[in-house]
Write a protein that holds these residues in place. Structure first.
Motif, PDB file in Angstrom:
ATOM      1  N   PRO A 153       0.810  -1.150   0.193  1.00 28.36           N
ATOM      2  CA  PRO A 153       0.041   0.012  -0.085  1.00 28.36           C
ATOM      3  C   PRO A 153       0.870   1.221   0.146  1.00 28.36           C
ATOM      4  O   PRO A 153       0.212   2.266  -0.255  1.00 28.36           O
ATOM      5  CB  PRO A 153      -0.925  -0.204   1.350  1.00 28.36           C
ATOM      6  N   GLY A 154       2.276   1.365   0.027  1.00 23.89           N
ATOM      7  CA  GLY A 154       2.767   2.371   0.297  1.00 23.89           C
ATOM      8  C   GLY A 154       2.791   3.361  -0.897  1.00 23.89           C
ATOM      9  O   GLY A 154       2.882   4.615  -0.710  1.00 23.89           O
ATOM     10  N   TRP A 155       2.599   2.958  -2.130  1.00 21.82           N
ATOM     11  CA  TRP A 155       2.592   3.940  -3.176  1.00 21.82           C
ATOM     12  C   TRP A 155       1.090   4.723  -3.469  1.00 21.82           C
ATOM     13  O   TRP A 155       0.932   5.484  -4.216  1.00 21.82           O
ATOM     14  CB  TRP A 155       2.703   2.887  -4.528  1.00 21.82           C
ATOM     15  N   SER A 156       0.189   4.075  -2.784  1.00 24.48           N
ATOM     16  CA  SER A 156      -1.008   4.645  -2.745  1.00 24.48           C
ATOM     17  C   SER A 156      -1.028   6.317  -2.601  1.00 24.48           C
ATOM     18  O   SER A 156      -1.903   6.960  -3.416  1.00 24.48           O
ATOM     19  CB  SER A 156      -1.946   4.220  -1.775  1.00 24.48           C
ATOM     20  N   LEU A 157      -0.554   6.767  -1.611  1.00 25.15           N
ATOM     21  CA  LEU A 157      -0.612   8.259  -1.512  1.00 25.15           C
ATOM     22  C   LEU A 157       0.237   8.943  -2.563  1.00 25.15           C
ATOM     23  O   LEU A 157      -0.277   9.969  -3.253  1.00 25.15           O
ATOM     24  CB  LEU A 157       0.383   8.654  -0.064  1.00 25.15           C
ATOM     25  N   ARG A 158       1.288   8.331  -3.231  1.00 20.46           N
ATOM     26  CA  ARG A 158       1.964   8.928  -4.493  1.00 20.46           C
ATOM     27  C   ARG A 158       1.111   8.928  -5.352  1.00 20.46           C
ATOM     28  O   ARG A 158       1.143  10.128  -6.195  1.00 20.46           O
ATOM     29  CB  ARG A 158       3.315   8.306  -4.441  1.00 20.46           C
ATOM     30  N   SER A 159       0.425   7.918  -5.702  1.00 18.77           N
ATOM     31  CA  SER A 159      -0.639   7.745  -6.775  1.00 18.77           C
ATOM     32  C   SER A 159      -1.610   8.948  -6.810  1.00 18.77           C
ATOM     33  O   SER A 159      -2.083   9.402  -7.884  1.00 18.77           O
ATOM     34  CB  SER A 159      -1.018   6.447  -7.144  1.00 18.77           C
ATOM     35  N   LEU A 284       4.055  -2.315   7.204  1.00 28.60           N
ATOM     36  CA  LEU A 284       4.647  -1.530   8.289  1.00 28.60           C
ATOM     37  C   LEU A 284       5.705  -0.283   8.058  1.00 28.60           C
ATOM     38  O   LEU A 284       5.625   0.541   8.621  1.00 28.60           O
ATOM     39  CB  LEU A 284       5.478  -2.655   9.214  1.00 28.60           C
ATOM     40  N   SER A 285       6.444  -0.882   6.745  1.00 28.09           N
ATOM     41  CA  SER A 285       7.344   0.115   6.374  1.00 28.09           C
ATOM     42  C   SER A 285       6.778   1.306   5.517  1.00 28.09           C
ATOM     43  O   SER A 285       7.617   2.387   5.620  1.00 28.09           O
ATOM     44  CB  SER A 285       8.351  -0.510   5.819  1.00 28.09           C
ATOM     45  N   GLY A 286       5.714   1.006   4.764  1.00 22.17           N
ATOM     46  CA  GLY A 286       5.330   1.998   3.883  1.00 22.17           C
ATOM     47  C   GLY A 286       6.198   1.910   2.705  1.00 22.17           C
ATOM     48  O   GLY A 286       6.090   2.867   1.905  1.00 22.17           O
ATOM     49  N   ARG A 287       6.765   0.863   2.460  1.00 18.20           N
ATOM     50  CA  ARG A 287       7.844   0.778   1.146  1.00 18.20           C
ATOM     51  C   ARG A 287       6.916   0.886   0.028  1.00 18.20           C
ATOM     52  O   ARG A 287       5.789   0.544  -0.114  1.00 18.20           O
ATOM     53  CB  ARG A 287       8.349  -0.695   1.244  1.00 18.20           C
TER      54      ARG A 287
END
Length: 474
Positions: A153-159, A284-287
């Protein structure tokens, strides 16, 4: 390939970049650490790169390993012509480049290392499928594929930020924020501050957009296709092609930033389900991005990282500062790494030197296990660099500095030179002319005089020492 992607690569020049994460010397180490037992060494192997662009990533590897075979594929005819010209100018006979559409290209022989960096998340779904199909078809029995992709899920904010930045950059009412996506991103970073975790994340993403700039962003965050996928889904797709996940291309990426050691201890039981473990670590890391290694499901794997495996590597000082240790043998080893920096030596030689310094107190079995165990853990933290072979870098510049034939071509063509660790090196405009003059025919003092006349602000001898420390001058 859809029309928007075809247009992007036909009308725009992909930036000249080498990707240190794809250095096959390090990929060999990470694959061996993942248990792949019989992966051919980089000095005698076959390498295939999908999406090689102008060859900036593959050419330095071919120059380093003249007995290995390299093949680069790219959709752009212009990029392939550029890559071929560079190989000709550098006198490289172990590399070939093909202009090809991945949907229709068919391999003629297996490869030991397959590199697909900056491809998977940026192509249409049918090409994604083809990339994974090729990995399953072309890998040798003990080969390894390195594939990069954006992760959820880490890419969600960037998208979510990308369309907003575009909208603001194209809206006259938001002119005060800037007239380009980079200036708008910079304004958003300033306004976000860092008062909350969300604001800090927005700020970091926007600053990363600014750092990438107008040459990289059209091919990355703002590309016509820029998808992200959950790791578990990606691993499932790979499994359908007969591929098995080994680990990340960089050892330290198996322990992503932002997670406490205590959390790793609590997650240890999940080692029996590595896919679920990795997906948990991503959450957990937001990778936001992975460079993952895959091998064939029928490849022979070892269990665990043994002392014997570690002894196959070469080692040097890493980039991360490690905490002090009480062990005398580890302390002596670390002191030795400082003395040989920035070079890397064969592990056997390093252990023997450590034993000599310890003297009569050296116990081969006990101290060998203690040392190699610590080395592997330190490498996973980034405190030690592990490579497939030694790397010798002179600590001082030569009287008549000389670049490799390939880097001379890069400098003359205005492309970044590539250092001994496969990092691209960019310099201020005009400095490439100094680099292009370093062909071994001019003394350092003569070059310094030229530098003083054209670039009076440049401390030439200090700059030359920096080039030597990075293994750029011979």
């Amino acid at each position: 390939m859809n029309d928007a992607v075809r247009e992007l690569y036909s009308e725009n020049r992909y930036p000249d970049l080498s990707h240190p994460v794809t250095d096959i010397s390090r990929l060999w180490v990470s694959a061996r650490a993942g248990g792949l037992e019989r992966l051919p060494e980089p000095a005698a192997c076959r390498v295939l790169e999908l999406g090689c662009a102008g060859g900036q990533n593959l050419l330095p590897l071919a120059a380093r390993y003249p007995k290995s075979e390299f093949t680069g594929l790219d959709y752009s005819d212009t990029a392939i012509r550029k890559a071929r010209q560079a190989s000709y100018e550098a006198g490289l006979h172990n590399i070939r480049f093909e202009a090809a559409d991945l949907e229709h290209w068919r391999p003629s022989h297996p490869c030991d290392f397959l590199i697909a960096h900056g491809v998977f998340s940026w192509v249409p779904d049918e090409v994604k499928t083809r990339v994974l199909d090729l990995c399953g078809q072309v890998l040798s029995d003990n080969g390894v594929a390195c594939i990069s992709y954006n992760t959820l899920p880490g890419w969600s904010l960037r998208s979510g930020l990308v369309p907003l930045v575009k909208a603001l950059a194209n809206n006259p009412a938001a002119a005060g924020l800037g007239d380009s996506v980079e200036s708008v991103a910079a304004s958003l970073a300033d306004m976000a501050g860092g008062g909350t975790a969300h604001a800090a994340n927005v700020q970091a993403i926007c600053r990363d957009m600014v750092k990438k700039g107008p040459t990289v962003l059209p091919f990355d965050d703002f590309a016509p296709v820029c998808d992200a996928v959950y790791f578990a889904q990606f691993a499932s797709w790979a499994g359908e092609r007969g591929l098995r996940y080994l680990g990340e291309a960089r050892l330290q990426d198996n322990l992503p930033d932002g997670i406490s050691p205590h959390a790793f201890d609590r997650l240890a039981p999940l080692a029996t389900d590595p896919i679920l473990l990795q997906q948990t670590l991503d959450l957990l890391s937001g990778r936001t991005h992975r460079n993952s290694l895959f091998c064939r499901v029928d490849a022979m794997l070892e269990d665990g990282m043994t002392t014997g495996v570690v002894m196959n590597f070469a080692a040097g000082r890493g980039l991360v500062e490690l905490p002090p240790v009480e062990s005398r043998v580890v302390g002596l080893f670390r002191q030795l790494l400082e003395e040989i920096a920035p070079s890397c030596l064969a592990m056997q030689e390093l252990v023997e030197r450590t034993a000599d310094r310890l003297g009569a107190g050296w116990e081969p079995s006990r101290h060998g296990r203690e040392l190699t165990g610590w080395i592997y853990q330190a490498a996973r933290l980034g405190g030690i660099e592990l490579r497939s072979e030694p790397l010798e870098i002179r600590s001082h510049s030569m009287a008549a500095p000389r670049l490799s034939a390939l880097n001379l071509h890069f400098a003359a063509a205005g492309r970044p030179v590539v250092d001994a660790r496969h990092f691209p090196c960019r310099f201020p405009d005009g400095h490439e002319r100094l680099l292009a003059a370093m062909n071994g025919s001019r003394a350092a003092d003569e070059l310094a005089e030229h530098a003083r006349a054209e670039f009076p602000e440049l401390d030439f001898h200090r700059w030359l020492a920096h080039l030597a420390e990075r293994g750029i001058v011979e």
